[in-house]
Motif scaffolding. Sequence first.
Motif, short mmCIF file in Angstrom:
data_model
loop_
_atom_site.label_atom_id
_atom_site.label_comp_id
_atom_site.label_asym_id
_atom_site.label_seq_id
_atom_site.Cartn_x
_atom_site.Cartn_y
_atom_site.Cartn_z
N MET A 150 -1.69 30.58 -29.15
CA MET A 150 -2.82 31.48 -28.94
C MET A 150 -4.16 30.85 -29.31
SD MET A 150 -1.13 35.03 -30.33
CE MET A 150 -2.65 35.94 -30.03
N LEU A 151 -4.14 29.72 -30.01
CA LEU A 151 -5.39 29.06 -30.38
C LEU A 151 -6.13 28.53 -29.15
CD1 LEU A 151 -4.52 27.11 -33.66
CD2 LEU A 151 -6.02 29.08 -33.40
N ARG A 152 -5.41 28.36 -28.04
CA ARG A 152 -6.06 27.88 -26.83
C ARG A 152 -7.09 28.87 -26.31
NH1 ARG A 152 -2.46 26.31 -22.60
NH2 ARG A 152 -4.17 26.65 -21.13
N PHE A 153 -7.00 30.11 -26.74
CA PHE A 153 -7.95 31.12 -26.29
C PHE A 153 -9.16 31.22 -27.22
CE2 PHE A 153 -3.78 32.35 -24.70
CZ PHE A 153 -4.05 32.52 -23.35
N VAL A 154 -9.16 30.46 -28.32
CA VAL A 154 -10.29 30.45 -29.23
C VAL A 154 -11.28 29.40 -28.75
CG1 VAL A 154 -11.04 30.08 -31.62
CG2 VAL A 154 -8.83 31.18 -31.14
N PRO A 155 -12.53 29.77 -28.52
CA PRO A 155 -13.52 28.81 -28.03
C PRO A 155 -13.63 27.58 -28.93
CG PRO A 155 -14.40 31.04 -27.94
CD PRO A 155 -13.10 31.12 -28.69
N GLY A 156 -13.57 26.41 -28.31
CA GLY A 156 -13.70 25.17 -29.05
C GLY A 156 -12.40 24.61 -29.59
N MET A 157 -11.30 25.42 -29.58
CA MET A 157 -10.02 24.96 -30.11
C MET A 157 -9.18 24.27 -29.05
SD MET A 157 -9.88 25.56 -33.35
CE MET A 157 -8.13 25.32 -33.61
N TYR A 158 -9.47 24.54 -27.79
CA TYR A 158 -8.66 23.96 -26.72
C TYR A 158 -9.57 23.59 -25.55
CZ TYR A 158 -4.90 23.47 -23.28
OH TYR A 158 -4.05 22.99 -22.33
N VAL A 159 -9.52 22.35 -25.14
CA VAL A 159 -10.34 21.87 -24.02
C VAL A 159 -9.42 21.27 -22.98
CG1 VAL A 159 -12.18 20.32 -23.29
CG2 VAL A 159 -12.30 21.41 -25.54
N ASP A 160 -9.50 21.79 -21.78
CA ASP A 160 -8.64 21.30 -20.70
C ASP A 160 -9.43 21.36 -19.40
OD1 ASP A 160 -6.57 20.40 -19.19
OD2 ASP A 160 -5.49 22.31 -19.15
N GLU A 174 -17.19 4.96 -8.66
CA GLU A 174 -18.19 5.98 -8.97
C GLU A 174 -18.31 6.19 -10.49
OE1 GLU A 174 -17.26 9.58 -6.97
OE2 GLU A 174 -18.02 8.90 -5.02
N THR A 175 -19.45 6.73 -10.89
CA THR A 175 -19.71 7.10 -12.27
C THR A 175 -20.12 8.57 -12.31
OG1 THR A 175 -20.43 4.85 -12.82
CG2 THR A 175 -21.06 6.62 -14.35
N ALA A 176 -19.50 9.35 -13.19
CA ALA A 176 -19.79 10.79 -13.26
C ALA A 176 -20.03 11.20 -14.70
CB ALA A 176 -18.63 11.59 -12.66
N PRO A 177 -20.97 12.14 -14.94
CA PRO A 177 -21.21 12.61 -16.32
C PRO A 177 -20.05 13.46 -16.81
CG PRO A 177 -22.49 13.90 -14.75
CD PRO A 177 -21.86 12.78 -13.96
N ILE A 178 -19.72 13.32 -18.07
CA ILE A 178 -18.63 14.09 -18.66
C ILE A 178 -19.14 15.50 -18.96
CG2 ILE A 178 -17.07 14.28 -20.65
CD1 ILE A 178 -17.10 11.27 -20.86
N PRO A 179 -18.46 16.54 -18.46
CA PRO A 179 -18.93 17.92 -18.67
C PRO A 179 -19.04 18.25 -20.15
CG PRO A 179 -17.19 17.84 -17.02
CD PRO A 179 -17.25 16.48 -17.64
N GLY A 180 -20.10 18.99 -20.49
CA GLY A 180 -20.29 19.45 -21.86
C GLY A 180 -20.99 18.46 -22.77
N THR A 181 -21.42 17.31 -22.23
CA THR A 181 -22.10 16.31 -23.06
C THR A 181 -23.58 16.21 -22.75
OG1 THR A 181 -21.60 14.51 -21.50
CG2 THR A 181 -19.97 14.96 -23.24
N ASP A 182 -24.08 17.11 -21.89
CA ASP A 182 -25.51 17.14 -21.53
C ASP A 182 -26.00 15.80 -20.99
OD1 ASP A 182 -25.70 19.79 -22.38
OD2 ASP A 182 -26.11 19.18 -24.45
#
Length: 270
Positions: free
Chosen positions: A231-241, A250-258
């Motif tokens: 259930m921790l996967r539903f806690v924000p910041g505890m599970y990233v997928d 190609e080069t792409a920016p990693i999401p969430g790193t601004d």
Amino acid sequence: MKEVKCECGHINPIGTVLCESCGNPIAAKEKNSSKLLDMRYDGSARRSQTYNKTIVDKVWNFFSSVKVGVWLIVITLLASSLGTIFPQERFIPPGASASTYYEEQYGSFGKLYYTLGFHDLYNSWWFLALVASIGISLVICSLDRVIPLYRALKNQGVIKKEGFMRRQRLFSETDKTLNQHTYEGIKKAMKQKRYRVREENGHILAEKGRFSRWGPYVNHIGLIIFLIGSMLRFVPGMYVDETLWVREGETAPIPGTDGQYFLKNNAFSI
């Protein structure tokens, strides 16, 4: 609710069948009965068998039922198996719209699959509710049984009434008088077999393997920890997928790193 006082003077919690001190039946129907005594908790009553008045009692009694727990597990397993019929949303081709993909690929059944939310099953609120219900059931089932078991083991007395002994599954008696030598020999033999021997006024109580009575609840603790982790996967910041598609070269920016971090796919050949 009032506590129950035994003939020996010991005060027992409400609902207790056998006195925690002397083991004598307390309830009138038990005193006059000849059937075997329920020794699962040495006569201590479970909360679900004692209280049934308030809403809290009814909710507690519902989740303390083993049948309810089994059905919750069966329903969750069936839902999990349905979630494997078609690929989950995160595994469909990049750029495809889930609202149309399932209908285009699998027809009317695919559309129904999407409409019912099985395309993102393991992140759906109702699947989370099922998992949480199993956890609640495990916690309440354990507490409902652990507390009377702990109380029974803690207050277990050495001296037992004759009526208590006669209503055990295995019982025998003899008219022979034990001398001190035989008495000590019995104690020694029990200790050699690793029994925990207690004595009081010429009475002997020998037991071993007490920890085995806690076995089911140790398993319950393991399952509860497993469910909490799920259930921790539903806690924000505890599970990233998240999936990032990067073509060769190609080069792409990693999401969430601004835009501070990038991922580059260096093309090479062997």
